[in-house]
Design a protein around this motif. Structure first.
Motif, PDB file in Angstrom:
ATOM      1  N   TYR A  96       0.897  -1.190  -0.047  1.00 63.80           N
ATOM      2  CA  TYR A  96       0.098   0.050  -0.111  1.00 63.80           C
ATOM      3  C   TYR A  96       0.950   1.065   0.128  1.00 63.80           C
ATOM      4  O   TYR A  96       1.501   1.466   0.893  1.00 63.80           O
ATOM      5  CB  TYR A  96      -0.978   0.047   1.184  1.00 63.80           C
ATOM      6  N   GLU A  97       0.844   2.080  -1.116  1.00 61.13           N
ATOM      7  CA  GLU A  97       1.856   3.064  -1.146  1.00 61.13           C
ATOM      8  C   GLU A  97       0.797   4.354  -1.292  1.00 61.13           C
ATOM      9  O   GLU A  97       0.175   4.688  -2.158  1.00 61.13           O
ATOM     10  CB  GLU A  97       2.449   2.941  -2.592  1.00 61.13           C
ATOM     11  N   ARG A  98       1.188   5.234  -0.149  1.00 62.24           N
ATOM     12  CA  ARG A  98       0.653   6.400  -0.150  1.00 62.24           C
ATOM     13  C   ARG A  98       0.800   7.131  -1.549  1.00 62.24           C
ATOM     14  O   ARG A  98       1.909   7.197  -2.170  1.00 62.24           O
ATOM     15  CB  ARG A  98       1.056   7.212   0.860  1.00 62.24           C
ATOM     16  N   SER A  99      -0.076   8.082  -2.099  1.00 64.68           N
ATOM     17  CA  SER A  99       0.015   9.224  -3.352  1.00 64.68           C
ATOM     18  C   SER A  99       0.921  10.034  -2.713  1.00 64.68           C
ATOM     19  O   SER A  99       0.607  10.829  -1.593  1.00 64.68           O
ATOM     20  CB  SER A  99      -1.283   9.569  -3.920  1.00 64.68           C
ATOM     21  N   SER A 100       1.941  10.602  -3.082  1.00 61.17           N
ATOM     22  CA  SER A 100       2.932  11.501  -2.649  1.00 61.17           C
ATOM     23  C   SER A 100       2.424  13.056  -2.800  1.00 61.17           C
ATOM     24  O   SER A 100       2.863  13.965  -2.336  1.00 61.17           O
ATOM     25  CB  SER A 100       4.264  11.444  -3.288  1.00 61.17           C
ATOM     26  N   GLY A 101       1.414  13.282  -3.729  1.00 64.53           N
ATOM     27  CA  GLY A 101       0.833  14.596  -4.065  1.00 64.53           C
ATOM     28  C   GLY A 101       1.751  15.561  -4.836  1.00 64.53           C
ATOM     29  O   GLY A 101       3.003  14.887  -5.310  1.00 64.53           O
ATOM     30  N   LEU A 106       9.710  23.291  -5.117  1.00 66.72           N
ATOM     31  CA  LEU A 106      10.598  22.989  -3.596  1.00 66.72           C
ATOM     32  C   LEU A 106      11.613  22.307  -4.140  1.00 66.72           C
ATOM     33  O   LEU A 106      12.262  22.278  -4.979  1.00 66.72           O
ATOM     34  CB  LEU A 106       9.766  21.647  -3.305  1.00 66.72           C
ATOM     35  N   HIS A 107      12.752  22.192  -2.827  1.00 62.25           N
ATOM     36  CA  HIS A 107      14.056  22.036  -2.862  1.00 62.25           C
ATOM     37  C   HIS A 107      14.170  20.211  -2.764  1.00 62.25           C
ATOM     38  O   HIS A 107      14.042  19.897  -1.620  1.00 62.25           O
ATOM     39  CB  HIS A 107      14.965  22.850  -2.093  1.00 62.25           C
ATOM     40  N   LEU A 108      14.025  19.619  -3.943  1.00 64.46           N
ATOM     41  CA  LEU A 108      14.090  18.297  -3.593  1.00 64.46           C
ATOM     42  C   LEU A 108      15.465  17.774  -3.756  1.00 64.46           C
ATOM     43  O   LEU A 108      16.339  17.828  -4.690  1.00 64.46           O
ATOM     44  CB  LEU A 108      13.270  17.665  -5.137  1.00 64.46           C
ATOM     45  N   VAL A 109      15.698  16.724  -2.452  1.00 65.73           N
ATOM     46  CA  VAL A 109      16.893  16.121  -2.320  1.00 65.73           C
ATOM     47  C   VAL A 109      16.826  14.473  -2.183  1.00 65.73           C
ATOM     48  O   VAL A 109      15.644  13.971  -2.361  1.00 65.73           O
ATOM     49  CB  VAL A 109      17.506  16.590  -1.182  1.00 65.73           C
ATOM     50  N   ARG A 110      17.750  14.010  -2.354  1.00 60.39           N
ATOM     51  CA  ARG A 110      17.726  12.475  -2.399  1.00 60.39           C
ATOM     52  C   ARG A 110      17.912  11.775  -0.722  1.00 60.39           C
ATOM     53  O   ARG A 110      17.389  10.852  -0.592  1.00 60.39           O
ATOM     54  CB  ARG A 110      18.977  11.815  -2.996  1.00 60.39           C
ATOM     55  N   ASP A 111      18.717  12.534   0.132  1.00 60.84           N
ATOM     56  CA  ASP A 111      19.005  12.066   1.351  1.00 60.84           C
ATOM     57  C   ASP A 111      19.331  13.402   2.282  1.00 60.84           C
ATOM     58  O   ASP A 111      19.012  14.322   2.058  1.00 60.84           O
ATOM     59  CB  ASP A 111      20.289  11.055   1.412  1.00 60.84           C
ATOM     60  N   ILE A 112      19.542  12.535   3.811  1.00 62.76           N
ATOM     61  CA  ILE A 112      19.607  13.674   4.687  1.00 62.76           C
ATOM     62  C   ILE A 112      20.949  14.724   4.536  1.00 62.76           C
ATOM     63  O   ILE A 112      20.826  15.698   4.932  1.00 62.76           O
ATOM     64  CB  ILE A 112      19.855  12.980   6.285  1.00 62.76           C
ATOM     65  N   ASP A 113      22.243  13.845   3.943  1.00 61.44           N
ATOM     66  CA  ASP A 113      23.234  14.774   3.753  1.00 61.44           C
ATOM     67  C   ASP A 113      22.665  15.979   2.753  1.00 61.44           C
ATOM     68  O   ASP A 113      23.269  17.000   3.066  1.00 61.44           O
ATOM     69  CB  ASP A 113      24.278  14.057   3.321  1.00 61.44           C
ATOM     70  N   ILE A 196      12.395  21.043   6.628  1.00 64.45           N
ATOM     71  CA  ILE A 196      12.797  19.948   6.045  1.00 64.45           C
ATOM     72  C   ILE A 196      11.683  18.933   6.398  1.00 64.45           C
ATOM     73  O   ILE A 196      11.419  18.799   7.736  1.00 64.45           O
ATOM     74  CB  ILE A 196      14.245  19.358   6.672  1.00 64.45           C
ATOM     75  N   THR A 197      11.440  18.137   5.422  1.00 69.55           N
ATOM     76  CA  THR A 197      10.426  17.166   5.509  1.00 69.55           C
ATOM     77  C   THR A 197      10.818  15.854   4.625  1.00 69.55           C
ATOM     78  O   THR A 197      11.787  15.738   3.793  1.00 69.55           O
ATOM     79  CB  THR A 197       8.959  17.650   5.131  1.00 69.55           C
ATOM     80  N   LYS A 198       9.841  14.965   4.711  1.00 70.65           N
ATOM     81  CA  LYS A 198       9.971  13.836   3.723  1.00 70.65           C
ATOM     82  C   LYS A 198       8.719  13.695   2.941  1.00 70.65           C
ATOM     83  O   LYS A 198       7.530  14.226   3.092  1.00 70.65           O
ATOM     84  CB  LYS A 198       9.855  12.570   4.721  1.00 70.65           C
ATOM     85  N   GLU A 199       8.842  13.059   1.751  1.00 71.03           N
ATOM     86  CA  GLU A 199       7.980  12.897   0.720  1.00 71.03           C
ATOM     87  C   GLU A 199       6.901  12.054   1.008  1.00 71.03           C
ATOM     88  O   GLU A 199       7.053  10.662   0.706  1.00 71.03           O
ATOM     89  CB  GLU A 199       8.412  12.701  -0.756  1.00 71.03           C
ATOM     90  N   SER A 200       6.136  12.164   2.195  1.00 76.42           N
ATOM     91  CA  SER A 200       5.778  10.880   2.923  1.00 76.42           C
ATOM     92  C   SER A 200       4.210  10.850   2.347  1.00 76.42           C
ATOM     93  O   SER A 200       3.484   9.879   2.838  1.00 76.42           O
ATOM     94  CB  SER A 200       5.427  11.145   4.442  1.00 76.42           C
ATOM     95  N   ILE A 223      12.854  15.412   1.210  1.00 82.29           N
ATOM     96  CA  ILE A 223      13.675  14.097   0.812  1.00 82.29           C
ATOM     97  C   ILE A 223      12.679  13.387   0.116  1.00 82.29           C
ATOM     98  O   ILE A 223      11.788  12.907   0.424  1.00 82.29           O
ATOM     99  CB  ILE A 223      14.167  13.366   2.239  1.00 82.29           C
ATOM    100  N   ARG A 224      13.091  13.192  -1.266  1.00 80.84           N
ATOM    101  CA  ARG A 224      12.278  12.054  -1.959  1.00 80.84           C
ATOM    102  C   ARG A 224      12.067  10.856  -1.551  1.00 80.84           C
ATOM    103  O   ARG A 224      12.935  10.422  -0.836  1.00 80.84           O
ATOM    104  CB  ARG A 224      12.731  12.111  -3.388  1.00 80.84           C
ATOM    105  N   ARG A 225      11.029  10.182  -1.644  1.00 78.79           N
ATOM    106  CA  ARG A 225      10.714   8.803  -1.088  1.00 78.79           C
ATOM    107  C   ARG A 225      11.696   7.711  -1.898  1.00 78.79           C
ATOM    108  O   ARG A 225      11.817   8.070  -2.992  1.00 78.79           O
ATOM    109  CB  ARG A 225       9.377   8.404  -1.153  1.00 78.79           C
ATOM    110  N   PRO A 226      12.256   7.074  -1.148  1.00 77.95           N
ATOM    111  CA  PRO A 226      12.906   5.782  -1.986  1.00 77.95           C
ATOM    112  C   PRO A 226      11.980   5.051  -2.969  1.00 77.95           C
ATOM    113  O   PRO A 226      10.895   4.757  -2.837  1.00 77.95           O
ATOM    114  CB  PRO A 226      13.336   4.924  -0.997  1.00 77.95           C
ATOM    115  N   ALA A 227      12.684   4.515  -4.072  1.00 77.08           N
ATOM    116  CA  ALA A 227      11.972   3.800  -5.040  1.00 77.08           C
ATOM    117  C   ALA A 227      12.293   2.094  -4.789  1.00 77.08           C
ATOM    118  O   ALA A 227      13.535   2.032  -5.104  1.00 77.08           O
ATOM    119  CB  ALA A 227      12.176   4.415  -6.423  1.00 77.08           C
ATOM    120  N   LEU A 228      11.277   1.456  -4.768  1.00 79.22           N
ATOM    121  CA  LEU A 228      11.679  -0.069  -4.447  1.00 79.22           C
ATOM    122  C   LEU A 228      10.784  -0.748  -5.595  1.00 79.22           C
ATOM    123  O   LEU A 228       9.661  -0.073  -6.070  1.00 79.22           O
ATOM    124  CB  LEU A 228      11.281  -0.881  -3.257  1.00 79.22           C
ATOM    125  N   PRO A 229      11.331  -1.773  -6.188  1.00 76.28           N
ATOM    126  CA  PRO A 229      10.681  -2.475  -7.030  1.00 76.28           C
ATOM    127  C   PRO A 229       9.385  -3.470  -6.719  1.00 76.28           C
ATOM    128  O   PRO A 229       9.734  -4.613  -6.486  1.00 76.28           O
ATOM    129  CB  PRO A 229      11.592  -3.342  -7.768  1.00 76.28           C
TER     130      PRO A 229
END
Length: 244
Positions: A96-101, A106-113, A196-200, A223-229
């Motif tokens: 079950y994957e939430r829609s990110s909206g 925005l300032h989109l980044v990959r990780d905490i760093d 700072i927030t997450k794409e939740s 912080i963009r959500r991770p993409a898993l297969p």
């Protein structure tokens, strides 16, 4: 038996959906707080941090026929283990994957760093809406900034904040959901210059945070959500009809 990997408000809604339709299910969570919430929606709850082998054991012992992964979008290790365990046991898995909206301007980044580097360039008073799990990393990477952390109002979480050196005016201990109006007021009261927030997704209050920042002209680092297969993904709980 249906096995739900939970710990989110989505997982509780799924429990209610299954209960209303007379399905047998068990919920697996990783924290005491998650267990308290889950017990209000499920008769059978496992509170334990399960690795892949542990998940296989539970699936075998409980004769699981379907796995529903409703963990947080950033709990990628849990999701990966759940997918592998279900696959090795030949049990259907659905995510079950939430829609990110929307996330425009925005300032989109990959990780905490990356998030900390971006936020450091945008302001000195940084409002974190990312929870307490990774708070030590944020504090370490933002040494010259005034970090304001919004965390759950739980004694051990607040104690952990204090151990990191955060003072009373840097700790906002509240439980959501947070409306746009409440977010705006908190940002105003704390003098936040960047968030700072997450794409939740919608259930995580993502839109309300973004709207509040846009209204006040505060930049948002996301912080963009991770993409898993994921093999099977649904975004509407009623889609579970195809699997149960």
């Amino acid at each position: 038996m249906i096995l739900i990997f939970g710990g989110t408000s989505d997982s509780l809604e799924i429990c209610d959906w299954l209960h209303a339709r007379g399905h047998d299910y068990i919920v697996s969570v990783a924290t005491d707080y998650g267990e308290q919430l889950a017990k209000q929606h499920a008769e059978h709850v496992i509170c334990q941090r399960l690795d892949e082998a542990g998940m296989c054991r539970v699936m075998r012992e409980k004769a699981v026929s379907l796995v529903i992964d409703a963990t947080h979008p950033f709990a990628v290790e849990v999701s990966g283990n759940a997918m592998n365990a279900a696959g090795s046991m030949n049990i259907p898995y659905v995510r079950y994957e939430r829609s990110s909206g929307e996330a425009d301007h925005l300032h989109l980044v990959r990780d905490i760093d990356e998030a900390c580097r971006a936020a450091s360039a945008l302001g000195d008073r940084i409002f974190l809406t990312t929870g307490s799990k990774n708070l030590p990393e944020y504090v370490a990477k933002l040494p010259e900034k005034h970090v304001i952390a919004r965390v759950l109002p739980v004694a051990e979480v607040i104690a952990a904040c204090e151990q990191l050196g955060l003072l009373a005016d840097q700790i906002i201990a509240m439980k959501g959901p947070f409306s746009q109006a409440l977010n705006q007021e908190l940002f105003r009261q704390t003098g936040a210059e960047v968030m700072i927030t997450k794409e939740s997704g919608a259930r995580g209050g993502f839109a309300e945070k973004i709207a509040a920042c846009q209204e006040l002209g505060i930049p948002c680092v996301v912080i963009r959500r991770p993409a898993l297969p994921y093999p099977n993904v649904i975004t509407d709980i009623d889609e579970l009809e195809k699997y149960v």
